[in-house]
Design an enzyme around this catalytic site. Sequence first.
Site, PDB file in Angstrom:
ATOM      1  N   GLU A  16      42.246  27.323  39.361  1.00 25.77           N
ATOM      2  CA  GLU A  16      41.262  27.771  40.360  1.00 25.77           C
ATOM      3  C   GLU A  16      39.848  27.765  39.765  1.00 25.77           C
ATOM      4  O   GLU A  16      39.656  28.149  38.614  1.00 25.77           O
ATOM      5  CB  GLU A  16      41.588  29.196  40.824  1.00 25.77           C
ATOM      6  CG  GLU A  16      42.864  29.325  41.609  1.00 25.77           C
ATOM      7  CD  GLU A  16      43.168  30.784  41.961  1.00 25.77           C
ATOM      8  OE1 GLU A  16      42.243  31.622  41.888  1.00 25.77           O
ATOM      9  OE2 GLU A  16      44.315  31.092  42.300  1.00 25.77           O
TER      10      GLU A  16
ATOM     11  N   HIS B 252      43.629  32.760  47.159  1.00 32.20           N
ATOM     12  CA  HIS B 252      43.620  33.908  46.247  1.00 32.20           C
ATOM     13  C   HIS B 252      43.040  35.146  46.935  1.00 32.20           C
ATOM     14  O   HIS B 252      42.105  35.781  46.428  1.00 32.20           O
ATOM     15  CB  HIS B 252      42.823  33.586  44.978  1.00 32.20           C
ATOM     16  CG  HIS B 252      43.151  34.492  43.825  1.00 32.20           C
ATOM     17  ND1 HIS B 252      42.992  34.113  42.514  1.00 32.20           N
ATOM     18  CD2 HIS B 252      43.622  35.776  43.786  1.00 32.20           C
ATOM     19  CE1 HIS B 252      43.336  35.115  41.710  1.00 32.20           C
ATOM     20  NE2 HIS B 252      43.718  36.137  42.474  1.00 32.20           N
TER      21      HIS B 252
ATOM     22  N   ARG C 172      49.546  35.282  39.448  1.00 32.08           N
ATOM     23  CA  ARG C 172      48.611  34.426  38.731  1.00 32.08           C
ATOM     24  C   ARG C 172      49.045  32.974  38.893  1.00 32.08           C
ATOM     25  O   ARG C 172      50.224  32.641  38.762  1.00 32.08           O
ATOM     26  CB  ARG C 172      48.561  34.800  37.239  1.00 32.08           C
ATOM     27  CG  ARG C 172      47.781  36.083  36.960  1.00 32.08           C
ATOM     28  CD  ARG C 172      46.292  35.863  37.210  1.00 32.08           C
ATOM     29  NE  ARG C 172      45.488  37.047  36.956  1.00 32.08           N
ATOM     30  CZ  ARG C 172      45.121  37.908  37.884  1.00 32.08           C
ATOM     31  NH1 ARG C 172      45.534  37.749  39.138  1.00 32.08           N
ATOM     32  NH2 ARG C 172      44.353  38.939  37.589  1.00 32.08           N
TER      33      ARG C 172
END
Length: 372
Positions: free
Chosen positions: A234, A251, A205
């Site tokens: 993000e 990601h 994360r």
Amino acid sequence: MGRLKIVADENIPALEALFGDLGHITQLPGRTMSAKDLAGADALLVRSVTQVNPALLAHSNMRFVGTCTIGTDHLDKAFLEQSDIAWSAAPGCNAGGVVQYALAAMATYRPDWAAKTVGIVGCGNVGGRLYRTLKALGVSVKVSDPFKSTANIPELTTLQDVLSADIICMHTPLTIDGAQPTHKLLNRHNLQQLNPNALLINAGRGEVIDNPALFEYLKSTPSLRVVLDVWQGEPDIFTPLMSVVKCGTPHIAGYSFEGKLNGSLMIFEALATNLNMDPHSIAARIAEVKRRVLGEPEPLNASSINEAILKTYNLQADNALIADVLGAKQPISTAFDQLRKSYWQRRELGHYFCPNGKGEVHDFLQLVNTVQ
């Protein structure tokens, strides 16, 4: 429920094949879903970019929310439970893809990784899969996870000890409160505890690492090699950090073809079970979709384990994708999401086999296929 009105993130694979018989499916961009889009909906299928909260569900008849991801920090779980809305996630669905990503980062930026010490921060579904894979390969490991015990993980130690390793892999969930919050776990202070010549990989994360603090640290310690797949804030990420990390990706560590399909399969099973469908028909649908979508394994010719890893996944090519958008005129948030939406079909290591049936590459691929 009868036939459902289903709203789903358009990036979820096999939607029609799995969920088509359950009702009408409306496919939308996950990032921009609104309460208006969900008006009258009975079921919502999302990935990690959709914030599921009271505002989003205000005009729906929601009975079920499924996220085809391992993380759940984008779900207001307390609200869902208070509202009697069933919800489910897909823990471990993309573990194989993230392990492939971590191994590719090691093979690319620390080719002697098998002879080094790897520290793992967070040993849940993904970190645990990486831990078991590395142990089976005979690699020295250290693990930090306050919720595990040495009964199951003899290598359990302190965070400070793990941060002294040659390679550090971050695999914690994002938690803001509680006894052991992970938000900005690697902050200005803890970054100073890192081995300055280490390889740091974050495929967990983004907010677990304080990105501006990491940027400042890297300016004074360029010997630290950093591979980031996840970023604070993000998709509107801290772009200066991109110029100082060794590798940056949008990601997609868990965006293997198998990982995304596993998420769909797990949420289909959860929704079908919630609808009291016959377990045999659920299992049959899952088996048929897996057989049809995944296809046959492919042969892989390689002379070493590193070559085998990098033949299945060229991490530097993904790094080039995000580097290319830095000079683009569109906002970084738009480019970031577009890269994820158009991501190529990456197959996991488990999709491949060694045709000669012997040697270290054969043994490696066999091992990867058996570690769960």
